[in-house]
Design an enzyme around this catalytic site. Structure first.
Site, PDB file in Angstrom:
ATOM      1  N   GLU A 199       0.505  -1.086  -0.176  1.00 42.94           N
ATOM      2  CA  GLU A 199       0.614   0.168   0.020  1.00 42.94           C
ATOM      3  C   GLU A 199       0.664   1.233  -0.364  1.00 42.94           C
ATOM      4  O   GLU A 199       0.445   1.545   1.150  1.00 42.94           O
ATOM      5  CB  GLU A 199      -1.501  -0.117   1.045  1.00 42.94           C
ATOM      6  CG  GLU A 199      -1.541  -0.530   1.288  1.00 42.94           C
ATOM      7  CD  GLU A 199      -2.835  -1.050   2.206  1.00 42.94           C
ATOM      8  OE1 GLU A 199      -2.722  -0.409   3.202  1.00 42.94           O
ATOM      9  OE2 GLU A 199      -3.814  -1.588   2.065  1.00 42.94           O
ATOM     10  N   GLU A 400      -5.701  -8.845   0.464  1.00 41.20           N
ATOM     11  CA  GLU A 400      -6.094  -8.700   1.570  1.00 41.20           C
ATOM     12  C   GLU A 400      -7.721  -7.893   1.605  1.00 41.20           C
ATOM     13  O   GLU A 400      -7.554  -7.643   0.491  1.00 41.20           O
ATOM     14  CB  GLU A 400      -5.459  -7.156   2.398  1.00 41.20           C
ATOM     15  CG  GLU A 400      -3.894  -7.336   2.764  1.00 41.20           C
ATOM     16  CD  GLU A 400      -3.925  -5.875   4.231  1.00 41.20           C
ATOM     17  OE1 GLU A 400      -4.249  -5.524   4.589  1.00 41.20           O
ATOM     18  OE2 GLU A 400      -2.076  -6.080   3.847  1.00 41.20           O
TER      19      GLU A 400
HETATM   20  C1  FCB Z   1      -4.291  -2.412   5.000  1.00 45.46           C
HETATM   21  C2  FCB Z   1      -2.895  -2.391   5.998  1.00 45.46           C
HETATM   22  C3  FCB Z   1      -3.541  -4.184   6.663  1.00 45.46           C
HETATM   23  C4  FCB Z   1      -4.110  -3.905   7.541  1.00 45.46           C
HETATM   24  C5  FCB Z   1      -5.751  -3.562   6.977  1.00 45.46           C
HETATM   25  C6  FCB Z   1      -6.303  -3.634   8.282  1.00 45.46           C
HETATM   26  O1  FCB Z   1      -4.372  -0.840   4.900  1.00 45.46           O
HETATM   27  O2  FCB Z   1      -1.949  -3.191   4.356  1.00 45.46           O
HETATM   28  O3  FCB Z   1      -1.705  -3.358   7.292  1.00 45.46           O
HETATM   29  O4  FCB Z   1      -4.125  -2.774   8.662  1.00 45.46           O
HETATM   30  O5  FCB Z   1      -5.462  -2.387   6.374  1.00 45.46           O
END
Ligand code: FCB
Length: 495
Positions: A199, A400
């Site tokens: 990110e 994610e």
């Molecule tokens: C993302 C992050 C991860 C976690 C999630 C909930 O932005 O990459 O580390 O905190 O959110």
């Protein structure tokens, strides 16, 4: 301002309403999957973690400090006053968690290496004991038939490098590349799947545009663009370094927080508006309580990475970027990648305005929300893969996706989290629809394997498939983990 303000606790009534509001997970019924389509062969069913959120013991065995370690010593850094010095004690307890991964049936595990654990000064001197830790973890994962997806850098930037200007230092792209080269030299005989950076738009937007995360700086446009350019170069050089040192064929990408927009209907005009909104570079808020930021825009980062150029609208906003780019830079940034890794949680909705341009459609007042306050929008796992594949033509990996919930252990010793089960079913059903319509998929990595340290939110947001009692470090597989296990066993057919 701190992210303290982001707490939007709904209480158990709100969460129960969330579960009830997902009857047959029809949150966005217009887009519900027709069913029948399936996930591709070789699909990775995984879960994700990050070093700074789960390992604990950042300084053990000679590790160095990250910017988060420094930030967490300041008063009120987190919503609950906690720090990550112990976190899930994963540094010592990973063998137990590996067994739980096997019980769920995961065939992929995404984790990050702590940069300062391995290079205490960020570059140069290697901390051999730090590297050994990841060596052992990787060997054990492979012995359990779980494919490691390794993120080289997930927010825990070395403090020693920050003191030298961080991403504004002209050598900063080289620093990440040298670290990536070290990891590939040591681990690529076994690690085949690599993610350079987690990110970049979030850590740069939150850390250096709005300054609400470390290193808490609010840079002027010229520096903002320079730092972002160095991060892009760092990604490209790291891809080159990982490949150059690789001992076997490797697949490389990054894990990007893709800020997608959803169409209000499936009319061609609304879909076109959502596509435009998903990639345009614009100062915008991702949540009402957060400051507006431009650096979070998807197109600013992914167009250079996948298409080899900054987007026109971004160059209008940041004309200084044009002078900054040397002719060879875009070649370095635009390295061929094997897939497109994206982190996806929620998305706003837009419709086509009178001029065809995107017009925001407010979320319905009763939209289910997570404990964090994030809207539950399963269609993001349909539209984002579709839009990203159309534009960048790479197989999509969801690196994610998950739900913060106020989970508690019940008197029967179990953790009942119907909200997360409903979430999993709804989001994966949308993803399957994308697959059925021809979007090539690589895998799905649930955030997170286990409850962990959620940055400025401390331990107040539980995202895990595994419950962690932070007092005793006892682990309990949640009901949602059992559901995920069933989904995996059926390869998604039961959705
Ligand atoms: C993302 C992050 C991860 C976690 C999630 C909930 O932005 O990459 O580390 O905190 O959110």
């Amino acid at each position: 301002m701190s992210l303290l303000d982001r707490r939007q606790f709904l209480g158990s009534a709100g969460i129960a309403a969330l579960a009830a509001a997902l009857p047959k997970y029809g949150l966005s019924l217009p887009f519900a999957a027709p069913g029948g389509s399936s996930f591709p062969a070789g699909f990775f069913w995984g879960a994700s973690t990050a070093a700074a959120q789960s390992e604990g013991s950042p300084l053990a065995d000679g590790g160095g400090e990250s910017i988060w370690d420094v930030f967490l010593r300041t008063p009120k850094a987190t919503a609950d006053g906690s720090n990550n010095l112990l976190a899930d004690d994963e540094y010592h307890r990973w063998p137990e968690d590996l067994k739980l991964m096997q019980q769920i049936g995961l065939n992929g595990y995404r984790f990050s290496v702590s940069w300062p654990r391995v290079l205490p000064e960020g570059k140069g001197r290697v901390n051999a004991k730090g590297l050994d830790y990841y060596d052992r973890l990787i060997d054990a994962l492979l012995a359990a038939n779980i494919t490691p997806f390794l993120t080289t850098y997930h927010f825990d930037y070395p403090e020693a490098l920050q003191k030298q200007g961080g991403w504004l230092n002209p050598d900063s792209s080289q620093w990440l590349a040298e670290y990536a080269h070290l990891l590939s030299t040591r681990l690529s005989d076994r690690v085949t799947h690599w993610l350079t950076i987690n990110e970049p738009n979030i850590f740069w937007g939150f850390g250096s545009e709005s300054g609400i995360m470390p290193p808490e700086q609010k840079l002027a446009d010229a520096e903002l663009v320079l730092g972002a350019h160095n991060i892009l170069l760092a990604h490209g050089k790291s891809v080159q370094a990982i490949r150059a040192a690789a001992k076997r064929p490797v697949e490389v990408s990054l894990a990007f927080a893709s800020l997608c927009s959803l169409p209000a209907s499936e009319s061609p005009a609304d879909i076109a508006a959502a596509r435009t909104a998903s990639f345009r570079v614009k100062k915008s808020k991702i949540a009402p309580d957060l400051p507006p930021m431009t650096m979070i825009s998807t197109g600013w980062w992914l167009d250079p990475i996948y298409l080899g150029k900054y987007p026109e609208d971004g160059l209008k906003l940041f004309p200084e970027a044009a002078n900054l780019v040397k002719p060879e830079d875009m070649k370095t940034i635009n390295q061929p990648l094997d897939f497109c890794g994206v982190n996806l949680y929620f998305a706003p909705t837009v419709k086509a305005g009178a001029d065809g341009q995107p017009e925001a459609v407010p979320d319905p007042p009763n939209i289910p929300r997570s404990h964090y306050g994030w809207a539950v929008t399963p269609d993001v796992l349909y539209w984002a893969p579709k839009f990203l594949f159309e534009r960048y033509q790479k197989p999509i990996a969801i690196t994610e996706n998950g739900l913060a919930n106020d989970d508690k252990s019940a008197s029967d010793g179990k953790v009942h989290d119907p909200e997360r089960t409903a979430f999993l079913d709804a989001y994966l059903t949308s993803l399957r629809r994308a697959s059925g319509e021809g979007v090539p998929l690589k895998g799905y990595f649930h955030w997170s394997l286990l409850d962990n340290f959620e940055w400025t939110q401390g331990f107040s947001q539980r995202f895990g498939l595994i419950y962690v009692d932070y007092k005793t470090q006892k682990r309990i597989l949640k009901d949602s983990a059992a559901r995920y296990a069933q989904i995996i066993r059926s390869q998604g057919a039961i959705l």
